[in-house]
Design a protein around this motif. Structure first.
Motif, PDB file in Angstrom:
ATOM      1  N   PRO A 196       0.825  -1.213   0.000  1.00  0.00           N
ATOM      2  CA  PRO A 196       0.000   0.000   0.000  1.00  0.00           C
ATOM      3  C   PRO A 196       0.859   1.263   0.000  1.00  0.00           C
ATOM      4  N   PHE A 197       0.311   2.339  -0.580  1.00  0.00           N
ATOM      5  CA  PHE A 197       1.006   3.615  -0.529  1.00  0.00           C
ATOM      6  C   PHE A 197       1.039   4.107   0.920  1.00  0.00           C
ATOM      7  N   PRO A 198       2.144   4.702   1.347  1.00  0.00           N
ATOM      8  CA  PRO A 198       2.253   5.141   2.744  1.00  0.00           C
ATOM      9  C   PRO A 198       1.375   6.353   3.032  1.00  0.00           C
ATOM     10  N   GLU A 199       1.169   6.616   4.297  1.00  0.00           N
ATOM     11  CA  GLU A 199       0.465   7.829   4.702  1.00  0.00           C
ATOM     12  C   GLU A 199       1.188   9.046   4.123  1.00  0.00           C
ATOM     13  N   GLY A 200       0.414  10.009   3.665  1.00  0.00           N
ATOM     14  CA  GLY A 200       1.001  11.201   3.078  1.00  0.00           C
ATOM     15  C   GLY A 200       1.163  11.117   1.574  1.00  0.00           C
ATOM     16  N   ASP A 201       0.940   9.930   0.995  1.00  0.00           N
ATOM     17  CA  ASP A 201       1.024   9.756  -0.457  1.00  0.00           C
ATOM     18  C   ASP A 201      -0.393   9.829  -1.017  1.00  0.00           C
ATOM     19  N   PHE A 202      -0.659  10.892  -1.820  1.00  0.00           N
ATOM     20  CA  PHE A 202      -2.034  11.124  -2.265  1.00  0.00           C
ATOM     21  C   PHE A 202      -2.532  10.084  -3.262  1.00  0.00           C
ATOM     22  N   ARG A 203      -1.642   9.227  -3.755  1.00  0.00           N
ATOM     23  CA  ARG A 203      -2.097   8.183  -4.679  1.00  0.00           C
ATOM     24  C   ARG A 203      -2.968   7.138  -3.976  1.00  0.00           C
ATOM     25  N   ARG A 204      -2.971   7.156  -2.650  1.00  0.00           N
ATOM     26  CA  ARG A 204      -3.839   6.243  -1.899  1.00  0.00           C
ATOM     27  C   ARG A 204      -5.301   6.427  -2.284  1.00  0.00           C
ATOM     28  N   THR A 205      -5.668   7.634  -2.724  1.00  0.00           N
ATOM     29  CA  THR A 205      -7.064   7.918  -3.058  1.00  0.00           C
ATOM     30  C   THR A 205      -7.276   8.221  -4.537  1.00  0.00           C
ATOM     31  N   ASP A 206      -6.259   8.011  -5.371  1.00  0.00           N
ATOM     32  CA  ASP A 206      -6.406   8.211  -6.815  1.00  0.00           C
ATOM     33  C   ASP A 206      -7.014   6.944  -7.416  1.00  0.00           C
ATOM     34  N   PRO A 207      -8.159   7.054  -8.122  1.00  0.00           N
ATOM     35  CA  PRO A 207      -8.836   5.865  -8.644  1.00  0.00           C
ATOM     36  C   PRO A 207      -7.971   4.985  -9.531  1.00  0.00           C
ATOM     37  N   ARG A 208      -7.004   5.551 -10.211  1.00  0.00           N
ATOM     38  CA  ARG A 208      -6.170   4.753 -11.104  1.00  0.00           C
ATOM     39  C   ARG A 208      -5.286   3.759 -10.359  1.00  0.00           C
ATOM     40  N   PHE A 209      -5.109   4.009  -9.049  1.00  0.00           N
ATOM     41  CA  PHE A 209      -4.227   3.168  -8.249  1.00  0.00           C
ATOM     42  C   PHE A 209      -4.989   2.261  -7.296  1.00  0.00           C
ATOM     43  N   ASN A 210      -6.317   2.279  -7.366  1.00  0.00           N
ATOM     44  CA  ASN A 210      -7.054   1.425  -6.429  1.00  0.00           C
ATOM     45  C   ASN A 210      -7.110  -0.012  -6.950  1.00  0.00           C
ATOM     46  N   GLU A 212      -9.410  -1.929  -7.909  1.00  0.00           N
ATOM     47  CA  GLU A 212     -10.280  -2.208  -9.046  1.00  0.00           C
ATOM     48  C   GLU A 212      -9.583  -1.989 -10.376  1.00  0.00           C
ATOM     49  N   HIS A 213      -8.688  -0.978 -10.437  1.00  0.00           N
ATOM     50  CA  HIS A 213      -8.112  -0.580 -11.717  1.00  0.00           C
ATOM     51  C   HIS A 213      -6.615  -0.848 -11.852  1.00  0.00           C
ATOM     52  N   LEU A 214      -5.905  -0.942 -10.736  1.00  0.00           N
ATOM     53  CA  LEU A 214      -4.451  -0.974 -10.811  1.00  0.00           C
ATOM     54  C   LEU A 214      -3.931  -2.190 -11.564  1.00  0.00           C
ATOM     55  N   GLY A 215      -4.560  -3.349 -11.386  1.00  0.00           N
ATOM     56  CA  GLY A 215      -4.079  -4.546 -12.065  1.00  0.00           C
ATOM     57  C   GLY A 215      -4.062  -4.383 -13.579  1.00  0.00           C
ATOM     58  N   THR A 216      -5.158  -3.872 -14.127  1.00  0.00           N
ATOM     59  CA  THR A 216      -5.224  -3.647 -15.576  1.00  0.00           C
ATOM     60  C   THR A 216      -4.200  -2.617 -16.017  1.00  0.00           C
ATOM     61  N   ASN A 217      -4.069  -1.543 -15.261  1.00  0.00           N
ATOM     62  CA  ASN A 217      -3.127  -0.494 -15.639  1.00  0.00           C
ATOM     63  C   ASN A 217      -1.687  -0.994 -15.592  1.00  0.00           C
ATOM     64  N   PRO A 280      -3.016   1.594 -25.985  1.00  0.00           N
ATOM     65  CA  PRO A 280      -4.036   2.487 -26.542  1.00  0.00           C
ATOM     66  C   PRO A 280      -4.736   3.300 -25.457  1.00  0.00           C
ATOM     67  N   ARG A 281      -5.133   4.481 -25.840  1.00  0.00           N
ATOM     68  CA  ARG A 281      -5.743   5.428 -24.902  1.00  0.00           C
ATOM     69  C   ARG A 281      -6.923   4.822 -24.155  1.00  0.00           C
ATOM     70  N   GLU A 282      -7.782   4.116 -24.854  1.00  0.00           N
ATOM     71  CA  GLU A 282      -9.030   3.646 -24.258  1.00  0.00           C
ATOM     72  C   GLU A 282      -8.831   2.476 -23.296  1.00  0.00           C
ATOM     73  N   ALA A 283      -7.610   1.926 -23.215  1.00  0.00           N
ATOM     74  CA  ALA A 283      -7.386   0.744 -22.381  1.00  0.00           C
ATOM     75  C   ALA A 283      -7.182   1.078 -20.905  1.00  0.00           C
ATOM     76  N   TRP A 284      -6.768   2.317 -20.611  1.00  0.00           N
ATOM     77  CA  TRP A 284      -6.484   2.669 -19.226  1.00  0.00           C
ATOM     78  C   TRP A 284      -7.766   2.727 -18.407  1.00  0.00           C
ATOM     79  N   GLN A 285      -7.674   2.372 -17.143  1.00  0.00           N
ATOM     80  CA  GLN A 285      -8.852   2.344 -16.279  1.00  0.00           C
ATOM     81  C   GLN A 285      -8.707   3.319 -15.119  1.00  0.00           C
TER      82      GLN A 285
END
Length: 300
Positions: A196-210, A212-217, A280-285
């Motif tokens: 997990p991202f540490p405290e203070g790292d705002f990527r903890r709440t970025d949808p691209r890193f959750n 649901e989506h991180l595996g595909t990305n 491709p652009r449309e593949a990112w989640q």
């Protein structure tokens, strides 16, 4: 920004060394903001460029206010000069090369804020004006008051929506493009922290890193890395080369806290890369998290 907030703790001595290395490598654009670390970042940059001011195109921003009351937006014309004077003092310089409105204050017409910024140019405190995270109508309104040199916005292989609106609007108006987070907030480097991202790292709440989506990305990043390896590059270099290839008016500002990563990023200059078929652009989640003010967020 990462020297002062957003990605966990940083060491000031190392941060100044990274900036010095950047100048040694011929990197000239240094981008900061009054909000980063509540002024810490501007003071850090000022110390790092002391004695080397003529080597730097110095950009800073106002409009996101961070203090004991929290985080808010302020583009009121009567406050613009004071914010600029405070930045000049923290940076230890007489003039700011590029002064951005960091975010449009929803309570103030952008034309009024730009009008106050134009007075800074007349006073010799600022050389050029910029805006950040605006939509085309706001960009046009700003440019109708005073020439706008640059517009800053998130743009990378993993976030390409600006190609539909901001990029064509800026080019029609003759405004330069300054993509921030050109490495997808670290996603495109293929070197995210383990676990997990540490405290203070705002990527903890970025949808691209959750979850649901991180595996595909990350699958897309692995495809990018494979293509990069075939060209003797890292995935981060491939991503930067792709962005640089979008036009001579594109000046990405990849952030790093590592001298090794700085060297890697700098080596992307002059590299040719066409990776649209690979990732491709449309593949990112996942939509990005857009910071109207860091701490006051909205998703788009």
């Amino acid at each position: 920004m990462g020297f002062s907030q957003g990605y966990g703790p940083a060491d000031d001595e190392v941060s100044r060394a990274v900036i010095g290395d950047a100048l040694d490598r011929g990197i000239t654009m240094i981008d900061t903001a009054m909000s980063y670390g509540q002024g810490h970042n501007e003071r850090l940059v000022g110390k790092a460029i002391a004695g080397r001011r003529d080597e730097v195109v110095l950009a800073t921003k106002f409009g996101i206010v961070r203090d004991e009351k929290g985080v808010r937006l302020d583009g009121r014309p009567e406050h613009v000069r004071g914010y600029c004077d405070a930045s000049l003092q923290r940076l230890g310089v007489d003039t700011i090369d590029l002064y951005y409105l960091h975010r449009v204050d929803p309570d103030v017409p952008v034309s009024e804020t730009i009008g106050a910024m134009a007075e800074l140019v007349t006073a010799g405190k600022v050389r050029h004006l910029g805006v950040s995270e605006v939509h085309p109508a706001q960009l046009e309104a700003a440019a109708s008051v005073h020439p706008i040199t640059a517009v800053q916005f998130e743009w990378s292989l993993a976030w390409r929506e600006p190609e539909d609106d901001v990029v064509p609007a800026a080019r029609r108006l003759g405004i330069g493009l300054v993509p921030y987070s050109p490495l997808g907030r670290g996603l495109l480097t293929g070197a995210l922290p383990a676990g997990p991202f540490p405290e203070g790292d705002f990527r903890r709440t970025d949808p691209r890193f959750n979850a649901e989506h991180l595996g595909t990305n990350l699958q897309l990043v692995r495809a990018l890395a494979k293509s990069a390896e075939e060209h003797g590059l890292t995935p981060g270099q491939m991503a930067l080369a792709w962005l640089l290839a979008q036009g001579d008016d594109v000046v990405p500002i990849p952030g790093t806290r590592s001298r090794a990563r700085l060297a890697e990023n700098a080596a992307a200059a002059g590299v040719k890369a066409d990776v649209d078929a690979v990732v491709p652009r449309e593949a990112w989640q996942g939509n990005r998290m857009s910071f109207a003010a860091h701490g006051t967020t909205r998703t788009q």
